[in-house]
Design a protein around this motif. Structure first.
Motif, PDB file in Angstrom:
ATOM      1  N   LEU A 116     -38.991  19.397  -9.048  1.00 23.16           N
ATOM      2  CA  LEU A 116     -39.211  17.964  -9.241  1.00 23.16           C
ATOM      3  C   LEU A 116     -37.866  17.251  -9.201  1.00 23.16           C
ATOM      4  O   LEU A 116     -36.888  17.726  -9.774  1.00 23.16           O
ATOM      5  CB  LEU A 116     -39.887  17.695 -10.590  1.00 23.16           C
ATOM      6  N   ARG A 117     -37.825  16.105  -8.520  1.00 21.81           N
ATOM      7  CA  ARG A 117     -36.590  15.323  -8.452  1.00 21.81           C
ATOM      8  C   ARG A 117     -36.923  13.846  -8.556  1.00 21.81           C
ATOM      9  O   ARG A 117     -37.803  13.344  -7.836  1.00 21.81           O
ATOM     10  CB  ARG A 117     -35.846  15.584  -7.141  1.00 21.81           C
ATOM     11  N   LEU A 118     -36.233  13.158  -9.475  1.00 19.94           N
ATOM     12  CA  LEU A 118     -36.378  11.701  -9.561  1.00 19.94           C
ATOM     13  C   LEU A 118     -35.608  11.086  -8.412  1.00 19.94           C
ATOM     14  O   LEU A 118     -34.378  11.165  -8.361  1.00 19.94           O
ATOM     15  CB  LEU A 118     -35.834  11.200 -10.900  1.00 19.94           C
ATOM     16  N   ALA A 119     -36.336  10.471  -7.472  1.00 22.11           N
ATOM     17  CA  ALA A 119     -35.703   9.909  -6.288  1.00 22.11           C
ATOM     18  C   ALA A 119     -35.348   8.440  -6.470  1.00 22.11           C
ATOM     19  O   ALA A 119     -34.798   7.819  -5.554  1.00 22.11           O
ATOM     20  CB  ALA A 119     -36.619  10.080  -5.080  1.00 22.11           C
ATOM     21  N   SER A 120     -35.625   7.874  -7.627  1.00 21.97           N
ATOM     22  CA  SER A 120     -35.259   6.496  -7.948  1.00 21.97           C
ATOM     23  C   SER A 120     -34.230   6.512  -9.072  1.00 21.97           C
ATOM     24  O   SER A 120     -34.359   7.298 -10.018  1.00 21.97           O
ATOM     25  CB  SER A 120     -36.485   5.700  -8.412  1.00 21.97           C
ATOM     26  N   PRO A 121     -33.221   5.645  -9.010  1.00 28.04           N
ATOM     27  CA  PRO A 121     -32.281   5.544 -10.138  1.00 28.04           C
ATOM     28  C   PRO A 121     -33.023   5.059 -11.382  1.00 28.04           C
ATOM     29  O   PRO A 121     -33.820   4.133 -11.314  1.00 28.04           O
ATOM     30  CB  PRO A 121     -31.265   4.501  -9.661  1.00 28.04           C
ATOM     31  N   VAL A 122     -32.767   5.697 -12.516  1.00 29.98           N
ATOM     32  CA  VAL A 122     -33.514   5.351 -13.730  1.00 29.98           C
ATOM     33  C   VAL A 122     -32.624   4.921 -14.879  1.00 29.98           C
ATOM     34  O   VAL A 122     -33.122   4.501 -15.928  1.00 29.98           O
ATOM     35  CB  VAL A 122     -34.385   6.541 -14.190  1.00 29.98           C
ATOM     36  N   ALA A 123     -31.315   4.994 -14.721  1.00 33.97           N
ATOM     37  CA  ALA A 123     -30.397   4.701 -15.828  1.00 33.97           C
ATOM     38  C   ALA A 123     -30.634   3.305 -16.380  1.00 33.97           C
ATOM     39  O   ALA A 123     -30.738   2.326 -15.623  1.00 33.97           O
ATOM     40  CB  ALA A 123     -28.957   4.848 -15.365  1.00 33.97           C
ATOM     41  N   ASP A 124     -30.763   3.214 -17.699  1.00 37.22           N
ATOM     42  CA  ASP A 124     -30.924   1.974 -18.453  1.00 37.22           C
ATOM     43  C   ASP A 124     -32.240   1.244 -18.167  1.00 37.22           C
ATOM     44  O   ASP A 124     -32.380   0.071 -18.454  1.00 37.22           O
ATOM     45  CB  ASP A 124     -29.758   1.023 -18.189  1.00 37.22           C
ATOM     46  N   SER A 125     -33.217   1.951 -17.603  1.00 43.18           N
ATOM     47  CA  SER A 125     -34.528   1.350 -17.357  1.00 43.18           C
ATOM     48  C   SER A 125     -35.486   1.699 -18.482  1.00 43.18           C
ATOM     49  O   SER A 125     -35.242   2.617 -19.266  1.00 43.18           O
ATOM     50  CB  SER A 125     -35.104   1.840 -16.026  1.00 43.18           C
TER      51      SER A 125
END
Length: 306
Positions: free
Chosen positions: A44-53
């Protein structure tokens, strides 16, 4: 909270619910890359930036694979810097295993809650949305800083009943365990409630009595979940014996393995089965005898109320 973008992710099994939440404007979709390796392991890989969301992760725990995917994705979201995380768990599997019935049995509902409680806590907090749990005490199995939030599908049940029985009905339960829910639903609708009384002994479960007069009445028979349909069938037989003119089956969670729907339909006891879309199997079986109503607007309201 307004400065944090809202991203919605999901397990593969519940992607359709995430899409509907996005369509209602709760957040924007986050991308996940999935890969299955030759030995059966999954990547599994998060393909969207998620920092501070603020991330919302939609996924039921109806199977072990779905549970682990939810857990792995949640841990990844925290690891890569989300500000806050909400797990949206429309169907909490193993909820009927909330206490041991025999010495040595695993209380799996509790161990699954403990598993989700071990997800690292992001700075903005971790909450878990749960829909119409089998046992009211189950949220107390979560530990640490996890905040469980119960969402009831009762408004959907009331809406369905009003549409089917504008002239009135009796709202009934399959057993005493659903009595409080059914009583509240009947109060919402200003109709009578009825309960089936059972006795469990060495010979099995016996139906003893029905608590209200239902002769000539349209009975709305509710259970929190329908699996094989045995509870609905035995209760419906009792209500038919005391004169119910029409019986509609309702359940929040339509698990419905194998030929469960065929069994209910062939019995001739029910005019239809109404469930919500909390479980993938219910969505798969929608149409004809099975009417499916969506919990997504209720989930959206709960997510906006943070």
């Amino acid at each position: 909270m307004g400065e944090h973008s809202r991203l919605i992710f999901s397990t593969a099994a519940d992607a359709v619910l995430a899409e509907k939440l996005c369509a209602l404007g709760v957040g924007v979709p986050g991308d996940i890359e999935r890969e299955t390796f030759p030995d059966g392991e999954r990547g599994l890989r998060l393909a969207s930036p998620v920092a501070d969301s603020d991330a919302f992760l939609v996924g039921g725990t109806g199977s072990d694979a779905d549970t682990l995917e939810l857990y792995d994705l949640a841990c990844a979201l925290v690891e890569y810097g989300v500000h806050a995380l909400t797990l949206v768990v429309p169907y909490f599997g193993y909820s009927t295993q909330e206490r041991p019935s025999k010495q040595g049995e695993s209380v799996t509902a509790k161990t699954r809650a403990r598993l989700l409680s071990s997800i690292p806590l992001p700075d903005g907090g971790l909450r878990v949305l749960l829909v119409d749990l089998h046992t009211a005490g189950l949220p107390f199995y979560f530990e640490g800083g996890v905040r469980p939030v119960h969402v009831t599908a009762r408004p959907l049940m009331a809406e369905a009943i009003r549409a089917l029985a504008p002239g009135g009905c009796v709202v009934a339960s399959t057993d005493a365990g659903r009595a409080k829910y059914v009583e509240a639903l009947a109060n919402d609708l200003h109709v009578d409630a009825s309960f089936v009384f059972k006795r469990r002994d060495a010979g099995g479960t016996r139906l003893l009595a029905v608590s209200a007069r239902v002769a000539g009445q349209h009975v709305m028979l509710y259970d929190d979940m329908v699996r094989t349909g045995s509870s609905l069938l035995s209760a419906a037989e009792a209500y038919r014996e005391v004169g119910a003119s029409r019986i509609t089956a309702l359940a929040t969670h339509g698990v419905l393995p194998g030929d469960a729907v065929g069994r209910l339909e062939r019995s001739g006891l029910f005019d239809r089965l109404i469930v919500t879309d909390t479980h993938p199997r219910a969505r798969q079986l929608a149409g004809g005898f099975v009417e499916v109503r969506s919990v997504v607007p209720l989930l959206a309201a709960a997510l906006r109320a943070r």
